[in-house]
Motif scaffolding. Structure first.
Motif, PDB file in Angstrom:
ATOM      1  N   LYS A 147       0.805  -1.221   0.000  1.00  0.00           N
ATOM      2  CA  LYS A 147       0.000   0.000   0.000  1.00  0.00           C
ATOM      3  C   LYS A 147       0.840   1.273   0.000  1.00  0.00           C
ATOM      4  O   LYS A 147       0.297   2.375  -0.041  1.00  0.00           O
ATOM      5  N   ASP A 148       2.169   1.100   0.035  1.00  0.00           N
ATOM      6  CA  ASP A 148       3.013   2.302   0.022  1.00  0.00           C
ATOM      7  C   ASP A 148       2.975   3.031  -1.319  1.00  0.00           C
ATOM      8  O   ASP A 148       3.447   4.160  -1.434  1.00  0.00           O
ATOM      9  N   ILE A 149       2.388   2.409  -2.343  1.00  0.00           N
ATOM     10  CA  ILE A 149       2.303   3.085  -3.645  1.00  0.00           C
ATOM     11  C   ILE A 149       1.063   3.961  -3.763  1.00  0.00           C
ATOM     12  O   ILE A 149       0.920   4.714  -4.731  1.00  0.00           O
ATOM     13  N   ILE A 150       0.138   3.879  -2.801  1.00  0.00           N
ATOM     14  CA  ILE A 150      -1.104   4.653  -2.902  1.00  0.00           C
ATOM     15  C   ILE A 150      -0.788   6.144  -2.985  1.00  0.00           C
ATOM     16  O   ILE A 150      -0.025   6.676  -2.182  1.00  0.00           O
ATOM     17  N   SER A 151      -1.348   6.797  -4.003  1.00  0.00           N
ATOM     18  CA  SER A 151      -1.183   8.237  -4.280  1.00  0.00           C
ATOM     19  C   SER A 151       0.235   8.610  -4.707  1.00  0.00           C
ATOM     20  O   SER A 151       0.580   9.790  -4.723  1.00  0.00           O
ATOM     21  N   SER A 152       1.048   7.626  -5.101  1.00  0.00           N
ATOM     22  CA  SER A 152       2.418   7.943  -5.532  1.00  0.00           C
ATOM     23  C   SER A 152       2.455   8.703  -6.853  1.00  0.00           C
ATOM     24  O   SER A 152       3.413   9.416  -7.138  1.00  0.00           O
ATOM     25  N   ASP A 153       1.400   8.577  -7.680  1.00  0.00           N
ATOM     26  CA  ASP A 153       1.349   9.285  -8.967  1.00  0.00           C
ATOM     27  C   ASP A 153       0.279  10.377  -8.987  1.00  0.00           C
ATOM     28  O   ASP A 153       0.071  11.018 -10.013  1.00  0.00           O
ATOM     29  N   GLY A 154      -0.411  10.597  -7.889  1.00  0.00           N
ATOM     30  CA  GLY A 154      -1.453  11.619  -7.857  1.00  0.00           C
ATOM     31  C   GLY A 154      -2.560  11.227  -6.901  1.00  0.00           C
ATOM     32  O   GLY A 154      -2.596  10.106  -6.381  1.00  0.00           O
ATOM     33  N   ASP A 155      -3.467  12.151  -6.660  1.00  0.00           N
ATOM     34  CA  ASP A 155      -4.537  11.899  -5.693  1.00  0.00           C
ATOM     35  C   ASP A 155      -5.931  12.029  -6.302  1.00  0.00           C
ATOM     36  O   ASP A 155      -6.900  12.281  -5.601  1.00  0.00           O
ATOM     37  N   THR A 156      -6.021  11.844  -7.616  1.00  0.00           N
ATOM     38  CA  THR A 156      -7.319  11.977  -8.288  1.00  0.00           C
ATOM     39  C   THR A 156      -8.363  11.039  -7.691  1.00  0.00           C
ATOM     40  O   THR A 156      -9.538  11.395  -7.573  1.00  0.00           O
ATOM     41  N   LEU A 157      -7.943   9.827  -7.290  1.00  0.00           N
ATOM     42  CA  LEU A 157      -8.876   8.840  -6.744  1.00  0.00           C
ATOM     43  C   LEU A 157      -8.747   8.708  -5.230  1.00  0.00           C
ATOM     44  O   LEU A 157      -9.227   7.723  -4.651  1.00  0.00           O
ATOM     45  N   SER A 158      -8.131   9.682  -4.601  1.00  0.00           N
ATOM     46  CA  SER A 158      -7.918   9.619  -3.156  1.00  0.00           C
ATOM     47  C   SER A 158      -9.250   9.490  -2.409  1.00  0.00           C
ATOM     48  O   SER A 158     -10.221  10.197  -2.705  1.00  0.00           O
ATOM     49  N   GLY A 159      -9.283   8.554  -1.459  1.00  0.00           N
ATOM     50  CA  GLY A 159     -10.498   8.334  -0.684  1.00  0.00           C
ATOM     51  C   GLY A 159     -11.521   7.443  -1.364  1.00  0.00           C
ATOM     52  O   GLY A 159     -12.547   7.110  -0.768  1.00  0.00           O
ATOM     53  N   ARG A 160     -11.256   7.030  -2.584  1.00  0.00           N
ATOM     54  CA  ARG A 160     -12.196   6.185  -3.330  1.00  0.00           C
ATOM     55  C   ARG A 160     -11.921   4.710  -3.054  1.00  0.00           C
ATOM     56  O   ARG A 160     -10.774   4.275  -2.956  1.00  0.00           O
ATOM     57  N   ILE A 161     -12.985   3.928  -2.941  1.00  0.00           N
ATOM     58  CA  ILE A 161     -12.884   2.481  -2.791  1.00  0.00           C
ATOM     59  C   ILE A 161     -13.364   1.849  -4.092  1.00  0.00           C
ATOM     60  O   ILE A 161     -14.491   2.103  -4.526  1.00  0.00           O
ATOM     61  N   ILE A 162     -12.510   1.049  -4.694  1.00  0.00           N
ATOM     62  CA  ILE A 162     -12.863   0.391  -5.957  1.00  0.00           C
ATOM     63  C   ILE A 162     -12.771  -1.114  -5.763  1.00  0.00           C
ATOM     64  O   ILE A 162     -11.750  -1.636  -5.296  1.00  0.00           O
ATOM     65  N   VAL A 163     -13.860  -1.807  -6.092  1.00  0.00           N
ATOM     66  CA  VAL A 163     -13.879  -3.266  -6.065  1.00  0.00           C
ATOM     67  C   VAL A 163     -13.563  -3.758  -7.464  1.00  0.00           C
ATOM     68  O   VAL A 163     -14.229  -3.367  -8.438  1.00  0.00           O
ATOM     69  N   LEU A 164     -12.530  -4.572  -7.580  1.00  0.00           N
ATOM     70  CA  LEU A 164     -12.092  -5.099  -8.873  1.00  0.00           C
ATOM     71  C   LEU A 164     -12.554  -6.541  -9.005  1.00  0.00           C
ATOM     72  O   LEU A 164     -12.047  -7.440  -8.320  1.00  0.00           O
ATOM     73  N   GLY A 165     -13.543  -6.761  -9.870  1.00  0.00           N
ATOM     74  CA  GLY A 165     -14.036  -8.110 -10.138  1.00  0.00           C
ATOM     75  C   GLY A 165     -13.242  -8.739 -11.265  1.00  0.00           C
ATOM     76  O   GLY A 165     -13.061  -8.126 -12.320  1.00  0.00           O
ATOM     77  N   ILE A 166     -12.798  -9.974 -11.066  1.00  0.00           N
ATOM     78  CA  ILE A 166     -11.959 -10.668 -12.050  1.00  0.00           C
ATOM     79  C   ILE A 166     -12.626 -11.983 -12.413  1.00  0.00           C
ATOM     80  O   ILE A 166     -12.974 -12.781 -11.531  1.00  0.00           O
ATOM     81  N   THR A 167     -12.820 -12.200 -13.716  1.00  0.00           N
ATOM     82  CA  THR A 167     -13.487 -13.424 -14.178  1.00  0.00           C
ATOM     83  C   THR A 167     -12.537 -14.252 -15.041  1.00  0.00           C
ATOM     84  O   THR A 167     -11.380 -13.890 -15.245  1.00  0.00           O
ATOM     85  N   GLY A 168     -13.048 -15.373 -15.554  1.00  0.00           N
ATOM     86  CA  GLY A 168     -12.207 -16.386 -16.169  1.00  0.00           C
ATOM     87  C   GLY A 168     -11.768 -16.123 -17.589  1.00  0.00           C
ATOM     88  O   GLY A 168     -11.926 -16.976 -18.466  1.00  0.00           O
ATOM     89  N   SER A 169     -11.202 -14.974 -17.844  1.00  0.00           N
ATOM     90  CA  SER A 169     -10.573 -14.668 -19.132  1.00  0.00           C
ATOM     91  C   SER A 169      -9.065 -14.642 -18.936  1.00  0.00           C
ATOM     92  O   SER A 169      -8.580 -14.252 -17.860  1.00  0.00           O
ATOM     93  N   ARG A 198      -2.003   3.832  -7.369  1.00  0.00           N
ATOM     94  CA  ARG A 198      -1.024   4.921  -7.519  1.00  0.00           C
ATOM     95  C   ARG A 198      -1.700   6.280  -7.633  1.00  0.00           C
ATOM     96  O   ARG A 198      -1.069   7.310  -7.406  1.00  0.00           O
ATOM     97  N   HIS A 199      -2.976   6.271  -8.007  1.00  0.00           N
ATOM     98  CA  HIS A 199      -3.722   7.532  -8.091  1.00  0.00           C
ATOM     99  C   HIS A 199      -4.660   7.709  -6.896  1.00  0.00           C
ATOM    100  O   HIS A 199      -5.566   8.528  -6.952  1.00  0.00           O
ATOM    101  N   GLY A 200      -4.434   6.935  -5.829  1.00  0.00           N
ATOM    102  CA  GLY A 200      -5.105   7.206  -4.569  1.00  0.00           C
ATOM    103  C   GLY A 200      -6.164   6.220  -4.129  1.00  0.00           C
ATOM    104  O   GLY A 200      -6.652   6.314  -3.005  1.00  0.00           O
TER     105      GLY A 200
END
Length: 423
Positions: free
Chosen positions: A9-31, A46-48
């Motif tokens: 998690k040390d990379i969080i916001s290393s390239d910017g804070d556009t998504l700072s405070g946002r929670i994103i769920v990444l769904g991954i399927t069988g491709s 990296r963008h927060g």
């Protein structure tokens, strides 16, 4: 001993804070495109963003869940338990997701989502997110023949009718491949960014450098990469603008969501801009390109040989001054000029820029000192002084070009009267 955050998690916001405070769920399927998922997660971080991954059983057969744990710093959800993970992530809870991203999504998963079938952690999260009103972005990846199946295409349209966002795949090698990671990030930002201050505004930007040919292989040019102009274009799209970019040479990433007109020479750039201004009414014109002031009077049609020329004399003639013409062609446009100066004191820098702005009848000018290593043409950072017609100056401190672009556009919006100056 207090538990330490996961090292990834040390990379969080290393390239910017556009998504700072946002929670994103990444769904991954069988491709097989599931191998791209860790890179997508890391870019969002990296963008927060804080990223939680959810995997179908088929996805686990392609990519090990431990890799997603490493990538995000959060244990992936691989099955639903008494912890009701789908509710904890996408339900009516305090810290629910801001967005559910399914990347990659198989045709099978799309079909299940349209029918409300919940037989994997990913599809159950999708049903929960849709019911909760959380934005959902699906990024299909499959064989091209599957993508062309009429039922698959119909299911994609049904998803859109439910308010689900779909990114169109790239058709390569007979497969519907997911877009580039940067394009997925751009799409997410556009969905999540609430600050749409340039909504319905038409914006014309020039960016990059021009080249002036001496012969078919040699040119006169400068060191501009186009990074600043493209950063402005990207942020303008994210802020809701209808953006067209006239782009010379450069190495900057091309943002999605805008129309790009490629040119090479200053004359070509001038022609493209004038054509656009005569064809369409632009609310805002931002001239950030590093345009050559001169071009060779004559160009050799053949490569000049160093074996037959011991020396070479060039006669240079002036290129058209695009900045001096724009206001005359499009008097209703708000004009923002850029000026790059070299090794001047701050007072001289501002005086020079202000004089140039008045001469061009521009509305605003952004000036920087390219003699500094961290604000020069090839750097990833910049510092600007923004001067208006009252000679009021706002300094944008040294930051990434993305952050500088965002602040510049806020100042432009203030000057245009779209938003109020917070100060």
């Amino acid at each position: 001993m207090e538990k330490q955050p996961h090292p990834s998690k040390d990379i969080i916001s290393s390239d910017g804070d556009t998504l700072s405070g946002r929670i994103i769920v990444l769904g991954i399927t069988g491709s097989v495109a599931a191998v791209r998922s860790p890179d997508i997660a890391r870019l969002l971080m990296r963008h927060g963003a804080e990223v939680f991954s959810v995997m179908s059983k088929a996805a686990i057969q392609i990519i090990n869940p431990e890799l997603l744990f490493w990538a995000t710093g959060n244990k992936p959800v691989t099955k639903l338990t008494g912890a009701i993970e789908h509710v904890a992530l996408c339900g009516n809870v305090e810290n629910k997701a801001d967005l559910l991203l399914i990347a990659p999504s198989t045709a099978n998963t799309i079909g299940k989502i349209t029918c409300g079938i919940d037989d994997t952690p990913v599809t159950t999260c999708a049903t929960t997110a849709i019911g909760e009103g959380i934005p959902v972005l699906i990024v299909p990846a499959m064989h091209e023949s599957m993508y062309k199946h009429p039922v698959v295409l119909k299911n994609i349209e049904r998803c859109k009718s439910y308010g689900i966002h779909i990114m169109l795949p790239r058709m390569e090698e007979g497969k519907a491949k997911i877009p580039e990671t940067g394009e997925i990030y751009d799409c997410i930002v556009q969905i999540l960014l609430k600050k749409r201050i340039f909504k319905e505004k038409k914006i014309l930007i020039n960016a990059g450098r021009t080249v002036e040919y001496i012969d078919p292989v040699r040119v006169l040019t400068n060191n501009s990469t186009g990074k600043m102009g493209m950063a402005v274009a990207e942020k303008a799209v994210q802020m809701g603008g209808d953006v067209t970019v006239v782009y010379g040479k450069g190495t900057a990433r091309r943002p999605s969501g805008c129309r790009i007109i490629d040119v090479e020479t200053a004359v070509q750039m001038n022609e493209a801009i004038m054509k656009e201004l005569k064809k369409k009414k632009y609310d805002l014109v931002i001239l950030s390109a590093a345009i050559a002031d001169f071009r060779p009077k004559e160009k050799s049609n053949e490569k000049i040989s160093t074996h037959t020329h011991s020396e070479l004399t060039l006669t240079l003639v002036p290129n058209p001054k695009i900045l001096d013409t724009v206001k005359k062609v499009s008097p209703g446009s708000f004009i923002v000029a850029f000026r790059a100066l070299y090794h001047l004191a701050q007072v001289e820098l501002i005086d020079n820029a202000y004089t140039r702005m008045l001469k061009a009848d521009a509305d605003l000018i952004a000036v920087n000192d390219v003699s500094k290593a961290d604000t020069g043409f090839e750097s990833d950072t910049n510092e600007l002084f923004v001067v208006n017609r009252k000679k009021e100056v706002k300094q944008i401190p040294l930051a990434s070009k993305q952050e500088v672009a965002a602040r510049l556009l806020e100042i432009v919006a203030e000057e245009m009267g779209i938003i109020k100056d917070p100060s």
